[in-house]
Design a protein around this motif. Structure first.
Motif, PDB file in Angstrom:
ATOM      1  N   SER A 281       0.849  -1.200   0.000  1.00  0.00           N
ATOM      2  CA  SER A 281       0.000   0.000   0.000  1.00  0.00           C
ATOM      3  C   SER A 281       0.878   1.241   0.000  1.00  0.00           C
ATOM      4  O   SER A 281       2.080   1.171   0.262  1.00  0.00           O
ATOM      5  N   TYR A 282       0.262   2.380  -0.275  1.00  0.00           N
ATOM      6  CA  TYR A 282       1.035   3.613  -0.277  1.00  0.00           C
ATOM      7  C   TYR A 282       1.527   3.942   1.130  1.00  0.00           C
ATOM      8  O   TYR A 282       2.613   4.510   1.296  1.00  0.00           O
ATOM      9  N   LYS A 286       5.442   4.729   2.296  1.00  0.00           N
ATOM     10  CA  LYS A 286       5.898   5.831   3.145  1.00  0.00           C
ATOM     11  C   LYS A 286       6.715   5.294   4.319  1.00  0.00           C
ATOM     12  O   LYS A 286       7.724   5.889   4.719  1.00  0.00           O
ATOM     13  N   ILE A 319       8.957   6.283  -7.387  1.00  0.00           N
ATOM     14  CA  ILE A 319       7.603   6.803  -7.372  1.00  0.00           C
ATOM     15  C   ILE A 319       7.303   7.367  -8.762  1.00  0.00           C
ATOM     16  O   ILE A 319       7.941   8.329  -9.215  1.00  0.00           O
ATOM     17  N   CYS A 352       3.553  -0.892  -5.853  1.00  0.00           N
ATOM     18  CA  CYS A 352       2.403  -0.254  -5.207  1.00  0.00           C
ATOM     19  C   CYS A 352       1.459   0.220  -6.288  1.00  0.00           C
ATOM     20  O   CYS A 352       1.867   0.906  -7.240  1.00  0.00           O
ATOM     21  N   ASP A 354      -1.945   1.817  -5.530  1.00  0.00           N
ATOM     22  CA  ASP A 354      -2.921   2.233  -4.528  1.00  0.00           C
ATOM     23  C   ASP A 354      -3.630   3.482  -5.055  1.00  0.00           C
ATOM     24  O   ASP A 354      -3.126   4.604  -4.925  1.00  0.00           O
ATOM     25  N   LYS A 357      -1.713   6.221  -6.977  1.00  0.00           N
ATOM     26  CA  LYS A 357      -0.314   6.145  -6.540  1.00  0.00           C
ATOM     27  C   LYS A 357       0.327   4.904  -7.140  1.00  0.00           C
ATOM     28  O   LYS A 357      -0.198   3.792  -7.006  1.00  0.00           O
TER      29      LYS A 357
END
Length: 603
Positions: A281-282, A286, A319, A352, A354, A357
């Motif tokens: 997941s985002y 993080k 990203i 990812c 999400d 994202k």
């Protein structure tokens, strides 16, 4: 090591208890198991150490198990009895050594022994008849034909019939017993008689003095053997206890190692699960990047951050920030990289997706990209060296060859350039960034494309115009060739900032110098560097031939890189045909390849 040490200590203690001590070396013995004198200090047998006896008190055993004392001038004497209290021994001539010269030269002065009873003069007779009743017969070996008798000079021979006898000689001898030839001698040193009389033990002191000294020690009491048994049992009990502790330690250590192995296997399985592409997941992204704290780089595709998974594996998190269209670049990277497992290709660990994202999690390469080491603008182009540059070129070539031939489907990377070559801690290269990659069946060798893909300066001509051929795996060969030439030049191939306009396009300048057999002095420090630079240059020029059919396959490129520079020939001039169609140019055909069949892209 522990077992060997324990065994050594056990055998050492066992030897101390059972025959390894000084006392056992010097224990009393006999030449015969049934009779004969007991041999102990001050006497010793020849095989016993010197400290077991006193000097010149050495005895030996004959073949017939008789106790023999050998003295100067007298030869061998047969010892029949030893009295340690009176310090007397009874001997007789050992028959095989009983010679006339020994009798005539009887002398004890050169030995530690004396005789209290000299007995005076004796007469020796040789008789043809038996006179044993009247005279003392003695053993003799030098006159074997007749009997030999001896009589004291004080003995009245008038009563003896000597008609069959002949006098041989007179000799001064010690007193003889009435038995045949027996006599006794004494010793005065060492003085052990008083010690023996008290029932104690006389022995040589344990010192290094030249003059031996003796000591008298108490013999063990009658209960001593029991004490020795008790001591032996105690020591053996201690050894059993120690051995038990040792076995417990071995079992404990073995179980500990098994537990450690089990933990390592579990950790490996966890790490292996982490190495498989997993979805995050985002919020996980993080957390992995510590809220995007450590930025590694940025480009048109997005930003790369350094992160760490829960199993202490460092990763690079890319990203993606461009989501025009249907997210084709993201799909390509995840779909392509998840099937690739090669030492020269970056491994995808996770991704990812999400909402809007998008992120890719790849293995972390500490030395970043190749462009930081080959371009002068970064100031690091001298640090790798030509041999390492050659190794990097071979690694990249093997990675591309794997994409073309080693996977279930042929993968065209279509964006080979220094920025997409990452280096691990040993500067081993890994191909990254599969956003523009295309898959096709291995039975087909070309793909049809509607839009050019790649980076200017590395894009093959057929990507821009189908007049030069079809897009295929040879497009990656062209990009690799441009990368190889940049590695040689240490600069971008197209550089408008150079003073000499003829060097603005470096590949053409390089070809002209090599074709005219001029030296290309590019960061050359050693003589061997010239050969490597020339080899990489020629291979790079083969790879950037204007038409795909003239370029070698990556398999041939690897063979050329690993071979000798002297086996390479200069390729045709790839720049003579720039801007012209294929049919209007005369070219040398060195690599004969079949025509490429066009197929549709596999989305």
């Amino acid at each position: 090591m522990g077992i060997s040490l324990f065994f050594f200590l056990f055998m050492r203690l066992f030897a101390e208890i059972n025959g390894g001590s000084r006392d056992d070396e010097c224990k009393a013995s006999r030449c015969s198991d049934y009779d004969g004198p007991v041999i102990r200090f001050p006497f010793r047998l020849k095989h016993q150490p010197d400290h077991c006896g006193y000097p010149e008190f050495e005895l030996s055993c004959s073949e017939d198990k008789q106790t023999i004392l050998e003295l100067p001038h007298l030869g061998k004497l047969w010892v029949t009895e030893i009295n340690y209290t009176s310090q007397t021994i009874i001997v007789l001539w050992y028959q095989r050594d009983y010679l006339q010269r020994q009798i005539l030269n009887f002398n004890l002065s050169a030995s530690p022994f004396t005789s209290e009873y000299t007995g005076g003069d004796f007469s020796f007779f040789n008789c043809s008849e038996n006179k044993a009743v009247e005279l003392l017969s003695i053993p003799c070996c030098f006159l074997t034909s007749d009997l030999v008798y001896v009589a004291s000079s004080s003995y009245s021979l008038a009563k003896v019939n000597l008609s069959s006898c002949r006098k041989i000689f007179n000799a001064t001898l010690p007193y003889y017993y009435k038995r045949e030839g027996y006599f006794h001698v004494n010793w005065s040193k060492p003085m052990c008689g008083n010690c023996e009389a008290k029932g104690n033990k006389c022995q040589r002191k344990k010192n290094n003095s030249t003059e031996p000294e003796i000591e008298c020690i108490d013999k063990p009491a009658k209960g001593a053997p029991i004490d020795k048994v008790v001591l032996t049992e105690a020591i053996l009990g201690f050894l059993h206890f120690t051995f038990g502790i040792f076995i417990i330690f071995i079992v404990y250590r073995s179980n500990k190692l098994k537990r450690e192995h089990r933990i390592n296997i579990q950790k490996f399985l966890e790490d292996y699960r982490a190495l498989k592409p997993s979805r995050y997941s985002y919020a996980d992204i993080k957390k992995i990047t510590n809220n995007f704290k450590d930025k590694l780089g940025q480009g048109g595709y997005g930003t790369v951050y350094k992160g760490k998974l829960s199993n202490e594996v460092f990763v690079a998190v890319k990203i993606l920030d461009d989501f025009k269209g249907k997210g084709e670049e993201f799909i390509n990277e995840v779909g392509t990289m998840s099937t690739i497992h090669h030492v020269n290709v970056v491994r995808l660990l996770g991704f990812c997706a999400d909402g809007y994202k998008r992120a890719l999690i790849c293995e972390f390469l500490p030395n970043e990209s190749l462009d930081k080491f080959i371009f002068s603008a970064f100031g690091n182009n001298y640090s790798l060296g030509w041999h390492k540059l050659q190794d990097i070129a071979i690694g990249i070539a093997k990675g591309i060859e794997y994409l073309h031939q080693g996977c279930d489907q042929r993968i065209l990377h279509l964006d080979i350039k220094p920025h997409n070559i990452l280096l691990d801690h040993n500067f081993n290269p890994k191909i990254s960034d599969f956003g523009l990659a295309k898959l096709c069946s291995k039975e087909q060798s070309a793909v049809s494309m509607t839009v050019a893909r790649g980076t200017m300066g590395y894009i093959a001509p057929e990507m821009l115009s189908r007049n030069f051929g079809n897009v295929s795996c040879k497009s990656d060969v062209y990009s690799f060739g441009m990368l190889l030439i940049e590695m040689v030049g240490g600069r971008k191939n197209i550089d408008a900032t150079v003073e000499n306009t003829s060097q603005a396009y470096f590949p053409e300048w390089l070809y002209n110098h090599l074709d005219q057999e001029q030296e290309v002095h590019i960061r050359i420090e050693e003589e061997g560097d010239i050969k490597i630079a020339k080899k990489l240059s020629i291979i790079g020029l083969w790879c950037i031939q204007w038409y795909p059919i003239d370029r070698p396959s990556m398999k041939i490129v690897i063979r050329m890189l690993e071979g000798e520079e002297g086996n390479l020939v200069m390729p045709p001039n790839p720049f003579a045909s720039m801007g012209q169609t294929r049919t209007s140019v005369r070219r040398r055909k060195t690599f004969i390849q079949p025509e490429l069949t066009v197929i549709s892209e596999i989305e």
